[in-house]
Design a protein around this motif. Structure first.
Motif, PDB file in Angstrom:
ATOM      1  N   GLU A  60      46.600  29.549  28.755  1.00 55.21           N
ATOM      2  CA  GLU A  60      46.189  30.945  28.652  1.00 55.21           C
ATOM      3  C   GLU A  60      45.018  31.243  29.580  1.00 55.21           C
ATOM      4  O   GLU A  60      44.962  32.311  30.205  1.00 55.21           O
ATOM      5  CB  GLU A  60      45.837  31.292  27.207  1.00 55.21           C
ATOM      6  CG  GLU A  60      45.444  32.745  26.977  1.00 55.21           C
ATOM      7  CD  GLU A  60      46.549  33.738  27.287  1.00 55.21           C
ATOM      8  OE1 GLU A  60      46.242  34.950  27.401  1.00 55.21           O
ATOM      9  OE2 GLU A  60      47.724  33.322  27.421  1.00 55.21           O
ATOM     10  N   ILE A  61      44.080  30.306  29.702  1.00 53.30           N
ATOM     11  CA  ILE A  61      42.968  30.488  30.651  1.00 53.30           C
ATOM     12  C   ILE A  61      43.509  30.598  32.079  1.00 53.30           C
ATOM     13  O   ILE A  61      43.069  31.452  32.867  1.00 53.30           O
ATOM     14  CB  ILE A  61      41.964  29.327  30.540  1.00 53.30           C
ATOM     15  CG1 ILE A  61      41.079  29.500  29.294  1.00 53.30           C
ATOM     16  CG2 ILE A  61      41.106  29.202  31.782  1.00 53.30           C
ATOM     17  CD1 ILE A  61      40.091  30.643  29.398  1.00 53.30           C
ATOM     18  N   ASP A  62      44.464  29.745  32.414  1.00 59.53           N
ATOM     19  CA  ASP A  62      45.069  29.820  33.755  1.00 59.53           C
ATOM     20  C   ASP A  62      45.754  31.168  33.964  1.00 59.53           C
ATOM     21  O   ASP A  62      45.673  31.757  35.051  1.00 59.53           O
ATOM     22  CB  ASP A  62      46.072  28.687  33.944  1.00 59.53           C
ATOM     23  CG  ASP A  62      45.396  27.329  34.119  1.00 59.53           C
ATOM     24  OD1 ASP A  62      44.188  27.311  34.449  1.00 59.53           O
ATOM     25  OD2 ASP A  62      46.063  26.306  33.920  1.00 59.53           O
ATOM     26  N   ARG A  63      46.424  31.667  32.939  1.00 59.00           N
ATOM     27  CA  ARG A  63      47.088  32.967  33.054  1.00 59.00           C
ATOM     28  C   ARG A  63      46.062  34.082  33.264  1.00 59.00           C
ATOM     29  O   ARG A  63      46.261  34.996  34.085  1.00 59.00           O
ATOM     30  CB  ARG A  63      47.916  33.247  31.804  1.00 59.00           C
ATOM     31  CG  ARG A  63      48.866  34.434  31.937  1.00 59.00           C
ATOM     32  CD  ARG A  63      49.546  34.755  30.620  1.00 59.00           C
ATOM     33  NE  ARG A  63      48.595  35.307  29.668  1.00 59.00           N
ATOM     34  CZ  ARG A  63      48.217  36.587  29.628  1.00 59.00           C
ATOM     35  NH1 ARG A  63      48.712  37.450  30.524  1.00 59.00           N
ATOM     36  NH2 ARG A  63      47.367  37.016  28.748  1.00 59.00           N
ATOM     37  N   VAL A  64      44.951  33.996  32.531  1.00 57.65           N
ATOM     38  CA  VAL A  64      43.874  34.983  32.686  1.00 57.65           C
ATOM     39  C   VAL A  64      43.335  34.964  34.106  1.00 57.65           C
ATOM     40  O   VAL A  64      43.154  36.008  34.741  1.00 57.65           O
ATOM     41  CB  VAL A  64      42.745  34.706  31.670  1.00 57.65           C
ATOM     42  CG1 VAL A  64      41.479  35.489  32.029  1.00 57.65           C
ATOM     43  CG2 VAL A  64      43.203  35.046  30.260  1.00 57.65           C
ATOM     44  N   LEU A  65      43.085  33.776  34.636  1.00 53.49           N
ATOM     45  CA  LEU A  65      42.500  33.661  35.968  1.00 53.49           C
ATOM     46  C   LEU A  65      43.473  34.115  37.053  1.00 53.49           C
ATOM     47  O   LEU A  65      43.056  34.662  38.083  1.00 53.49           O
ATOM     48  CB  LEU A  65      42.057  32.219  36.214  1.00 53.49           C
ATOM     49  CG  LEU A  65      40.922  31.723  35.295  1.00 53.49           C
ATOM     50  CD1 LEU A  65      40.694  30.231  35.488  1.00 53.49           C
ATOM     51  CD2 LEU A  65      39.636  32.505  35.553  1.00 53.49           C
ATOM     52  N   ARG A  66      44.768  33.909  36.822  1.00 52.15           N
ATOM     53  CA  ARG A  66      45.757  34.372  37.812  1.00 52.15           C
ATOM     54  C   ARG A  66      45.783  35.900  37.902  1.00 52.15           C
ATOM     55  O   ARG A  66      46.131  36.462  38.943  1.00 52.15           O
ATOM     56  CB  ARG A  66      47.152  33.859  37.450  1.00 52.15           C
ATOM     57  CG  ARG A  66      47.381  32.390  37.783  1.00 52.15           C
ATOM     58  CD  ARG A  66      48.860  32.060  37.789  1.00 52.15           C
ATOM     59  NE  ARG A  66      49.489  32.326  36.501  1.00 52.15           N
ATOM     60  CZ  ARG A  66      49.578  31.450  35.500  1.00 52.15           C
ATOM     61  NH1 ARG A  66      49.064  30.225  35.644  1.00 52.15           N
ATOM     62  NH2 ARG A  66      50.173  31.781  34.374  1.00 52.15           N
TER      63      ARG A  66
END
Length: 486
Positions: A419-425
């Motif tokens: 989810e953090i990776d999705r947020v950063l993308r």
């Protein structure tokens, strides 16, 4: 005019205003109520709790905050704090009446004042959930408490329905009410059995009372099921807590020790009242009921297994009422205890204001971020920045602990790192970060730090209490030349 002739309710209002004056209008009193206000504001704007904005608290808590949140910022902050103060004063009024009914009239005023003052000692200075649901619980208690003649009140079945309906509403503010609700239900059933009602009829009445208490929760589930989100509701409200990792045992014991220390004057006074209490036939049934309520509240805290200091707020009303039994005969001691609670509470409020920050400090952060079309992600820091700036969110999991804390790994319905990776993308316009905190996943912190160092510019670092907020703004890609675009 003598103080004895001043209406008790007026004394409670004046003391509550004085005790909470330093908190009024402060949007960062506690991370929990910051989130409740933020989630309620998102709900007013069309977000669906547990789907578009995620938490474990029941929807009733967000509905309670919604009218204040609809006023926006900052008016809504004043509104929810005014509502909390009103509920606190009303709880004190009912508590004083119960103390009088139990024959502890001289301790009734100190008992009500204790209910107003003690929350400042245990992080209940604002709009924590128990500040609201304690009123519903004590109203339920007052409905079914034995009469002064020792008998159960008339029409006990109907009173039981009303009491359990209040418990049901309280459950939709916070599910930990279940322990006090169970006590009220079992007391009702025991009273029916003692009055000579057969076991089958007692069981049937108990089933009806329990169903009444669960009605509000069943209605919430049904509404979500009708929207096709029944599983999301069920996981957020009940199943996710089973997946959460426990805090270290030593930390929990230390927290419990703090609760015991802060409540010790109330517990000791209630214990002395129990030991010295005359078993007068006319009032003993009510007194024993009130002491039993104390035991149920204490047991509920111990069984819940999480010992943040504000989790002790439900213990204050029953303990204060029971303490009135000792304070009636030791008024000077009661006033000394209350004076210490008042001074200690004010000292703690000022200390927390220095640690957590002032309205001016968080306003400075908000001004730098400003409003605009770009979204905001508060990785760590105050979520009140969402309604303060009006910026959009990029994830339902906006409460920072849900995505960054070790104990939430595998307990929020998604993988934290994914989810953090999705947020950063999604590259939100602004990212807010504070320094590492105890219990944070170091790998997630490192991932966010690496991402903002590559794709963002640190605009400034501002102090908010004991923390420093780093404000990162997305780098604007360089415009392509006309030739390169051909």
């Amino acid at each position: 005019m003598s103080i004895a002739r001043v209406p008790r309710w007026l004394i409670f209002i004046v003391v509550a205003l004085a005790a909470r004056a330093v908190t009024f209008g402060n949007p960062i009193l506690h991370v929990d109520e910051e989130f409740y206000f933020t989630a309620a504001r998102a709900m007013v704007d069309g977000a669906l709790p547990f789907v578009d904005i995620w938490d474990r608290k029941p929807i009733g808590l967000f509905l309670l905050y919604a009218p204040a949140a609809a006023l926006g910022f900052p008016a809504g902050i004043w509104a929810y704090q005014a509502l909390a103060l009103g509920c606190l004063v009303a709880t004190a009024i009912v508590a004083a009446q119960l103390a009088e009914r139990a024959g502890w009239g001289r301790g009734a005023l100190p008992a009500g004042l204790a209910i107003i003052l003690w929350p400042n000692l245990i992080d209940g200075q604002g709009g924590q959930a128990p500040i609201f649901y304690n009123l519903l619980v004590i109203a339920a208690v007052a409905l079914i408490a034995p009469r002064a003649d020792g008998q159960m009140p008339g029409r006990i079945f109907l009173r039981g329905l009303a009491a359990m309906a209040l418990v049901g509403l309280a459950l939709q503010i916070k599910y930990s009410v279940v322990f006090e609700g169970a006590f009220i239900g079992l007391w009702l059933m025991w009273g029916r059995w003692r009055s000579g009602v057969g076991a089958a009829r007692v069981a049937l009445a108990g089933l009806v009372w329990a169903s009444t208490a669960l009605l509000a929760t069943a209605l919430a589930w049904g509404c979500y099921a009708g929207l096709g989100q029944g599983r999301a509701w069920l996981y957020a409200n009940f199943l996710s807590i089973l997946d959460r990792n426990p805090d270290p045992a030593l930390a929990q014991l230390a927290n419990l020790g703090i609760i015991v220390l802060l409540l010790s004057p109330l517990v000791a006074s209630a214990g002395l009242a129990w030991r010295r209490c005359a078993r007068m036939p006319a009032v003993w049934p009510l007194r024993s009921f009130l002491f039993a309520w104390c035991g149920a509240a204490i047991l509920g805290l111990l069984l819940f297994g999480t010992y943040f200091d504000h989790y002790a707020l439900p213990l204050v009303p029953p303990l204060a009422i029971a303490a009135a039994g000792f304070w009636s005969d030791h008024r000077r001691f009661a006033w000394v205890v209350l004076a210490v609670a008042l001074v200690g509470g004010q000292a703690l409020l000022l200390l927390k204001r220095a640690q957590r920050g002032t309205p001016q400090e968080i306003a400075a952060v908000s001004r730098v971020i400003g409003s605009g079309p770009g979204c905001l992600h508060v990785y760590s820091g105050s979520v009140i920045l969402y309604p303060m700036t009006g910026r959009c969110r990029v994830t339902p999991w906006i409460y920072p602990s849900h995505l960054g804390r070790v104990r939430e790994r595998g307990a929020i319905g998604v993988d934290q790192m994914s989810e953090i990776d999705r947020v950063l993308r999604q590259r939100p316009e602004w990212v807010v970060m504070t320094g590492p905190y105890i219990g944070e996943r170091a790998d997630i912190h490192a991932r966010v730090v690496a991402s903002v160092a590559r794709d963002y510019r640190r605009v400034t670092v501002l102090p908010v209490g004991g923390k420093r907020y780093a404000l990162w703004r997305r780098l604007t890609p360089p415009a392509r030349s006309a030739r390169s675009s051909e």
